[in-house]
Design a protein around this motif. Structure first.
Motif, mmCIF file in Angstrom:
data_model
loop_
_atom_site.group_PDB
_atom_site.id
_atom_site.type_symbol
_atom_site.label_atom_id
_atom_site.label_comp_id
_atom_site.label_asym_id
_atom_site.label_seq_id
_atom_site.Cartn_x
_atom_site.Cartn_y
_atom_site.Cartn_z
ATOM 1 N N ASN A 1 0.844 -1.201 0.000
ATOM 2 C CA ASN A 1 0.000 0.000 0.000
ATOM 3 C C ASN A 1 0.876 1.246 0.000
ATOM 4 N N ASP A 2 0.359 2.343 0.515
ATOM 5 C CA ASP A 2 1.110 3.597 0.480
ATOM 6 C C ASP A 2 2.272 3.628 1.476
ATOM 7 N N GLU A 3 2.488 2.519 2.197
ATOM 8 C CA GLU A 3 3.657 2.417 3.070
ATOM 9 C C GLU A 3 4.852 1.776 2.370
ATOM 10 N N SER B 1 7.479 2.875 0.833
ATOM 11 C CA SER B 1 8.804 3.399 1.163
ATOM 12 C C SER B 1 9.254 2.983 2.558
ATOM 13 N N ARG B 2 8.297 2.642 3.410
ATOM 14 C CA ARG B 2 8.659 2.162 4.749
ATOM 15 C C ARG B 2 8.908 0.663 4.743
ATOM 16 N N ARG B 3 8.027 -0.099 4.092
ATOM 17 C CA ARG B 3 8.150 -1.557 4.122
ATOM 18 C C ARG B 3 9.337 -2.062 3.303
ATOM 19 N N TYR B 4 9.703 -1.353 2.253
ATOM 20 C CA TYR B 4 10.733 -1.856 1.357
ATOM 21 C C TYR B 4 12.116 -1.256 1.597
ATOM 22 N N VAL B 5 12.209 -0.230 2.416
ATOM 23 C CA VAL B 5 13.511 0.405 2.652
ATOM 24 C C VAL B 5 13.939 0.137 4.089
ATOM 25 N N PRO B 6 15.065 -0.542 4.277
ATOM 26 C CA PRO B 6 15.477 -0.939 5.626
ATOM 27 C C PRO B 6 16.222 0.139 6.399
ATOM 28 N N PHE B 7 16.397 1.306 5.790
ATOM 29 C CA PHE B 7 17.166 2.369 6.434
ATOM 30 C C PHE B 7 16.312 3.625 6.571
ATOM 31 N N PRO B 8 16.518 4.403 7.622
ATOM 32 C CA PRO B 8 15.721 5.621 7.807
ATOM 33 C C PRO B 8 16.113 6.702 6.812
ATOM 34 N N PHE B 9 15.117 7.263 6.130
ATOM 35 C CA PHE B 9 15.349 8.402 5.244
ATOM 36 C C PHE B 9 14.040 9.169 5.091
ATOM 37 N N GLU B 10 14.079 10.253 4.322
ATOM 38 C CA GLU B 10 12.941 11.168 4.289
ATOM 39 C C GLU B 10 11.641 10.501 3.868
ATOM 40 N N MET B 11 11.702 9.632 2.857
ATOM 41 C CA MET B 11 10.474 9.068 2.292
ATOM 42 C C MET B 11 9.772 8.081 3.213
ATOM 43 N N ALA C 1 9.846 8.714 6.535
ATOM 44 C CA ALA C 1 9.757 9.514 7.758
ATOM 45 C C ALA C 1 10.730 9.011 8.821
ATOM 46 N N PHE C 2 11.869 8.483 8.357
ATOM 47 C CA PHE C 2 12.920 7.979 9.236
ATOM 48 C C PHE C 2 12.407 6.860 10.151
ATOM 49 N N ASN C 3 11.465 6.079 9.604
ATOM 50 C CA ASN C 3 10.871 4.967 10.360
ATOM 51 C C ASN C 3 10.793 3.742 9.453
ATOM 52 N N PRO C 4 11.915 3.075 9.175
ATOM 53 C CA PRO C 4 11.920 1.951 8.244
ATOM 54 C C PRO C 4 11.172 0.752 8.810
ATOM 55 N N GLY C 5 10.549 -0.012 7.885
ATOM 56 C CA GLY C 5 9.785 -1.186 8.317
ATOM 57 C C GLY C 5 10.156 -2.450 7.570
ATOM 58 N N ALA C 6 11.290 -2.460 6.875
ATOM 59 C CA ALA C 6 11.657 -3.618 6.054
ATOM 60 C C ALA C 6 11.922 -4.860 6.886
ATOM 61 N N ASP C 7 12.524 -4.708 8.044
ATOM 62 C CA ASP C 7 12.795 -5.888 8.873
ATOM 63 C C ASP C 7 11.492 -6.535 9.335
ATOM 64 N N GLU C 8 10.528 -5.702 9.713
ATOM 65 C CA GLU C 8 9.220 -6.223 10.111
ATOM 66 C C GLU C 8 8.556 -6.967 8.946
ATOM 67 N N TYR C 9 8.616 -6.370 7.772
ATOM 68 C CA TYR C 9 8.029 -6.974 6.565
ATOM 69 C C TYR C 9 8.711 -8.299 6.225
ATOM 70 N N LEU C 10 10.025 -8.328 6.280
ATOM 71 C CA LEU C 10 10.756 -9.557 5.952
ATOM 72 C C LEU C 10 10.533 -10.631 7.015
#
Length: 216
Positions: free
Chosen positions: A43-45, A47-57, A59-68
């Motif tokens: 969904n619209d998350e 940039s959070r679910r697919y990027v494991p590092f904090p960055f602007e897109m 909101a510095f709250n990565p969620g890739a580890d949770e997704y994996l």
């Protein structure tokens, strides 16, 4: 496969173009190389679910580890229960752009889980290319990596050439860490579903035709 909304059906895609994965898979199945493809929508998350590092897109709250973690702990066992267990050597993870980033990250984060990684046009720029630093202490010695990029994936010719150069640099970075790296540069290919649909059948053939003949 990540970005599952773009994998099979044009009606659900971001831009009206799918990867035509069913057609590609059927062609290989007809030649004696069947496979099961699980397409995971996002969904619209994204940039959070697919990027494991904090960055602007994200909101510095990565969620890739949770997704994996969900992929390994919940999804893979559910697929095994329904369709039968598949060992790591016969299991691939694939995606494009941020999906390519999370594929490479996920494959080297859990090297015993995936034998093949389909890394299409990976967007590795987040957090000032943090992925390259993260890779320093990672390895997946049994994994094969398909790494590709189009030669028009930037706003200028100079930028596109730089992206292609970065792809070759990433391949050189990976080669000591994995079993095999296969690099493809798509001539005239942009950063879009049409380009990935064109390159996907070659990836599928590369993956399936060279799998071990037995799951022993």
């Amino acid at each position: 496969m990540h970005d599952g909304q773009n994998v099979f059906d044009e009606a659900s895609t971001f831009a009206g173009q799918s990867w035509n994965v069913a057609e590609a898979a059927q062609a290989l199945a007809s030649e004696g190389h069947p496979c099961l493809i699980a397409a995971l929508s996002v969904n619209d998350e994204r940039s959070r679910r697919y990027v494991p590092f904090p960055f602007e897109m994200n909101a510095f709250n990565p969620g890739a580890d949770e997704y994996l973690d969900w992929t390994l702990v919940t999804l893979k066992p559910a697929l095994a229960q329904r369709f039968g267990a598949v060992d790591a050597a016969h299991t691939a993870l694939a995606g494009s752009s941020f999906g390519g980033l999370v594929t490479l990250y996920g494959g080297l984060r859990a090297p015993a889980e995936f034998g093949t990684l389909g890394v299409f046009s990976p967007a590795i720029f987040p957090a000032d290319f943090e992925l390259l630093r993260w890779l320093e202490n990672r390895a997946a010695p049994q994994s094969r990596v398909w790494l590709d990029m189009g030669d028009r994936e930037a706003a200028s010719l100079e930028g596109a050439a730089e992206v292609v150069g970065l792809t070759h640099d990433l391949a050189a970075h990976l080669k000591p860490k994995v079993r095999e790296v296969h690099v493809t540069i798509g001539a005239g290919h942009w950063h879009d579903e049409a380009a990935w649909a064109e390159r996907f059948p070659a990836f599928l053939r590369w993956w399936l035709e060279r799998l071990p003949s037995s799951r022993e």
